[in-house]
Design a protein around this motif. Structure first.
Motif, PDB file in Angstrom:
ATOM      1  N   LEU A   1      44.050  39.632  48.704  1.00 37.15           N
ATOM      2  CA  LEU A   1      43.337  39.627  47.420  1.00 37.15           C
ATOM      3  C   LEU A   1      42.762  40.999  47.089  1.00 37.15           C
ATOM      4  CD1 LEU A   1      41.493  36.197  47.707  1.00 37.15           C
ATOM      5  CD2 LEU A   1      43.444  36.762  46.240  1.00 37.15           C
ATOM      6  N   LEU A   2      42.238  41.688  48.088  1.00 39.39           N
ATOM      7  CA  LEU A   2      41.673  43.017  47.847  1.00 39.39           C
ATOM      8  C   LEU A   2      42.744  44.005  47.384  1.00 39.39           C
ATOM      9  CD1 LEU A   2      39.215  43.426  50.870  1.00 39.39           C
ATOM     10  CD2 LEU A   2      38.604  43.214  48.452  1.00 39.39           C
ATOM     11  N   THR A   3      43.896  43.995  48.034  1.00 40.92           N
ATOM     12  CA  THR A   3      44.961  44.929  47.651  1.00 40.92           C
ATOM     13  C   THR A   3      45.544  44.562  46.291  1.00 40.92           C
ATOM     14  OG1 THR A   3      46.534  43.621  48.979  1.00 40.92           O
ATOM     15  CG2 THR A   3      45.577  45.558  50.014  1.00 40.92           C
ATOM     16  N   TRP A   4      45.614  43.271  46.007  1.00 37.92           N
ATOM     17  CA  TRP A   4      46.095  42.833  44.690  1.00 37.92           C
ATOM     18  C   TRP A   4      45.139  43.307  43.599  1.00 37.92           C
ATOM     19  CZ3 TRP A   4      43.695  39.436  41.221  1.00 37.92           C
ATOM     20  CH2 TRP A   4      44.468  39.068  40.108  1.00 37.92           C
ATOM     21  N   ALA A   5      43.836  43.134  43.836  1.00 41.15           N
ATOM     22  CA  ALA A   5      42.846  43.566  42.853  1.00 41.15           C
ATOM     23  C   ALA A   5      42.860  45.078  42.680  1.00 41.15           C
ATOM     24  CB  ALA A   5      41.452  43.098  43.283  1.00 41.15           C
ATOM     25  N   ALA A   6      43.058  45.811  43.763  1.00 45.23           N
ATOM     26  CA  ALA A   6      43.101  47.274  43.682  1.00 45.23           C
ATOM     27  C   ALA A   6      44.305  47.735  42.873  1.00 45.23           C
ATOM     28  CB  ALA A   6      43.148  47.871  45.084  1.00 45.23           C
ATOM     29  N   ARG A   7      45.436  47.084  43.055  1.00 47.34           N
ATOM     30  CA  ARG A   7      46.630  47.456  42.286  1.00 47.34           C
ATOM     31  C   ARG A   7      46.452  47.130  40.811  1.00 47.34           C
ATOM     32  NH1 ARG A   7      49.457  45.590  46.977  1.00 47.34           N
ATOM     33  NH2 ARG A   7      49.712  43.528  46.043  1.00 47.34           N
ATOM     34  N   ARG A   8      45.741  46.039  40.506  1.00 42.81           N
ATOM     35  CA  ARG A   8      45.497  45.663  39.107  1.00 42.81           C
ATOM     36  C   ARG A   8      44.612  46.693  38.416  1.00 42.81           C
ATOM     37  NH1 ARG A   8      47.436  41.277  36.129  1.00 42.81           N
ATOM     38  NH2 ARG A   8      45.312  40.771  35.449  1.00 42.81           N
TER      39      ARG A   8
END
Length: 200
Positions: free
Chosen positions: A185-192
């Motif tokens: 979730l953290l990496t997904w949010a960072a990419r967003r």
């Protein structure tokens, strides 16, 4: 640490296994595997050794390790990894204490036992360390050392009557699932949030 590894799949798999095991032992005392493990540990180890083996689960051991990991992440400019080091174990511990234990309702003596809270705290920190390590030898070394520590702690908790073997297995599965899901979730949010490069 790559966000493209299949951490989400690992999280889902571990979570499903934890739930299945929890349903099997929910409301149940000593299961067959628990009885075998309990008998072997009590025949083999003395109380002084058992108390030594559970030390890695204590807060005064785990908190300094986590603080050091956060400091190393921040000094290297890895803010997302620092967030994981704090948030991953914290979510695992709180969710286990306030949601899973009452949900599965497995008692040992006078307290809820599944999944093992001692195990969740330890394995969450160990999982973070494995994820933070550079791929290759460092990851392998931390994973092996972590497995040895977990095995020793398992013996200690069973021998001292803190938990059944299946409680430890459930705690391990949940901790790994939570940390891997948190990182996903953290990496997904960072990419967003990352700016989209211009075509011009």
């Amino acid at each position: 640490m790559s966000g493209r590894a299949p951490y989400g799949l690992v999280a889902v798999t571990c979570a499903v296994l934890m739930v299945v095991l929890g349903l099997l032992v929910s409301g149940v005392g000593l299961s067959g595997p628990d009885a075998l493990a309990d008998g072997w540990v009590r025949r083999t180890f003395g109380e002084d050794v058992l108390r030594l083996l559970v030390l890695p689960t204590e807060a005064y051991v785990l908190i300094p390790i986590a603080v050091l990991a956060v400091a190393l992440c921040l000094s290297g400019g890895h803010k997302l990894e620092a967030v994981l080091t704090v948030v991953g174990p914290l979510i695992a511990i709180l969710a286990n204490t306030w949601v899973l234990k009452p949900l599965f309702d497995r008692w040992k003596n006078t307290y809820l036992a599944y999944p093992s809270g001692h195990t969740v705290a330890l394995v969450a920190v160990l999982t973070v360390l494995v994820l933070l390590a550079r791929p290759g030898v460092a990851t392998a070394v931390i994973a092996v050392v972590g497995a040895v520590v977990l095995g020793s702690v398992t013996i200690g908790m069973i021998g001292l009557g803190y938990h059944y073997l299946t409680d430890v297995v459930g705690g391990t599965l949940f901790a790994v699932a939570t940390v891997c899901a948190t990182w996903t979730l953290l990496t997904w949010a960072a990419r967003r949030r990352a700016p989209v490069p211009s075509d011009g």
